[in-house]
Design an enzyme around this catalytic site. Structure first.
Site: not given
Length: 343
Positions: A260, A263-264, A232, A139, A229
């Site tokens: 997951d 989702v917004r 990430r 990252r 994840h």
């Protein structure tokens, strides 16, 4: 600040409120962040096939997850270090929704056993075993910021377990710390072993292929969370919504499959369920709303998603989750002529 009208608006507020190092930690993805963008964009490429003239005066969004009745198929993903976002941290999130617990497998087996016991005593209903982190993804925002846990925070779950401290490092303090703690030898036999030390159902989080789905079934997982994840870990893996159908087909109804990542909107929830998910987990929207407005922010995110999902169901002609079928959506594969059998 004007009225918040959708979940995404909390991110801009969180960016203003949080120190750069902390905002970047939550917001960033691995390397080029292609998957981070794709997690959202893949949802946008799925279209609806709504049904009309159906009585939608009563809509039931309730469902059962691992034997527990919940009011809607929208749950909170395990996200670490929420106190960086707000002083109430996980307490505020837990108050806003009864969330499932998560652990990571550490080198010392006794440590995991202690964590499991803590989860049981705390009343958690399931354990999400994160399986896509034998090493931490690269990252770059954390490397630039030399990310290290703020001095006022501790990794509370690991207190008293003698794991050492997260120190300033030449790159990302978190990456260096995790490298010293996570067990890179983690394998399916450990999923079996976990079942011998707890009766809590074990969700395997991080599955994105049919092959690993079949292994999860064989090794006694109670459920799967299709997850990358939050983009990430490994960049250039598919968006979770793109990987979902492959996993659902391989599971053959033998265990529930959750999603997951990205989702917004309530429309995203509907799309995931139409493609076979039993429910969805949200991560970043929780952390950003927590940073912006504490417990009230998380409550608002859950309410907005609930309202949007209910509206999507009504406009699609669905009065219960069982009404949501594969026929309600058109995916990229469908458009290319690889049509599913429409019953």
């Amino acid at each position: 600040m004007g009225e918040i009208t959708n979940v995404t608006e909390y991110q801009a507020i969180a960016k203003q409120k949080l120190p750069k190092m902390i905002y970047d930690y939550y917001a960033s993805g691995a390397e080029d962040e292609w998957t981070l963008q794709e997690n959202r964009e893949a949802f946008a490429r799925i279209l609806f096939r709504p049904r009309i003239l159906i009585d939608v005066s009563k809509i039931d969004m309730a469902t059962t997850v691992l034997g527990f009745k919940i009011s809607m198929p929208i749950m909170i993903a395990p996200s670490a270090m929420q106190k960086m976002a707000h002083p109430d941290g996980e307490y505020a999130t837990a108050r806003a929704a009864s969330a499932a617990g998560t652990i990571m497998v550490y080198k010392d087996r006794r440590v995991v056993e202690q964590l499991v016991r803590r989860a049981e005593r705390a009343g958690f209903k399931a354990i999400a075993l994160t399986v896509d982190t034998p090493r931490l993804g690269r990252r770059e925002a954390d490397i630039k910021n030399r990310f290290v846990l703020p001095p006022f925070l501790t990794l509370k779950n690991f207190e008293g377990l003698e794991l050492g401290k997260m120190d300033q490092a030449s790159d990302s303090g978190l990456a260096s710390y995790v490298a010293g703690q996570i067990d890179r030898t983690l394998s399916w036999k450990d999923v079996k072993w976990l079942q011998t030390i707890t009766t809590l159902p074990i969700l395997v989080k991080g599955v994105i292929t049919a092959e690993d789905t079949r292994l999860a079934v064989e090794n006694g997982a109670a459920g799967i969370i299709v997850s990358n994840h939050g983009a990430r870990q490994l960049d250039y893996v598919p968006a979770t919504i793109s990987a979902l159908e492959e996993v659902v087909k391989a599971a053959r109804g033998q265990l529930p499959v959750f999603l997951d990542g990205g989702v917004r909107r309530g429309t995203d929830v509907f799309k995931a369920l139409a493609l076979g998910a039993a429910g969805v987990f949200i991560g970043r929207p929780v952390v950003f709303s927590l940073a912006a407005a504490g417990e009230a922010g998380v409550r608002n995110v859950l309410q907005m998603l609930r309202d949007e999902f209910e509206l999507t169901m009504a406009l699609s002609g669905c009065t219960s989750l069982a009404d949501i079928t594969r026929n309600h959506v058109i995916t990229e594969a469908d458009k290319l002529g690889v049509m599913p059998s429409r019953l």
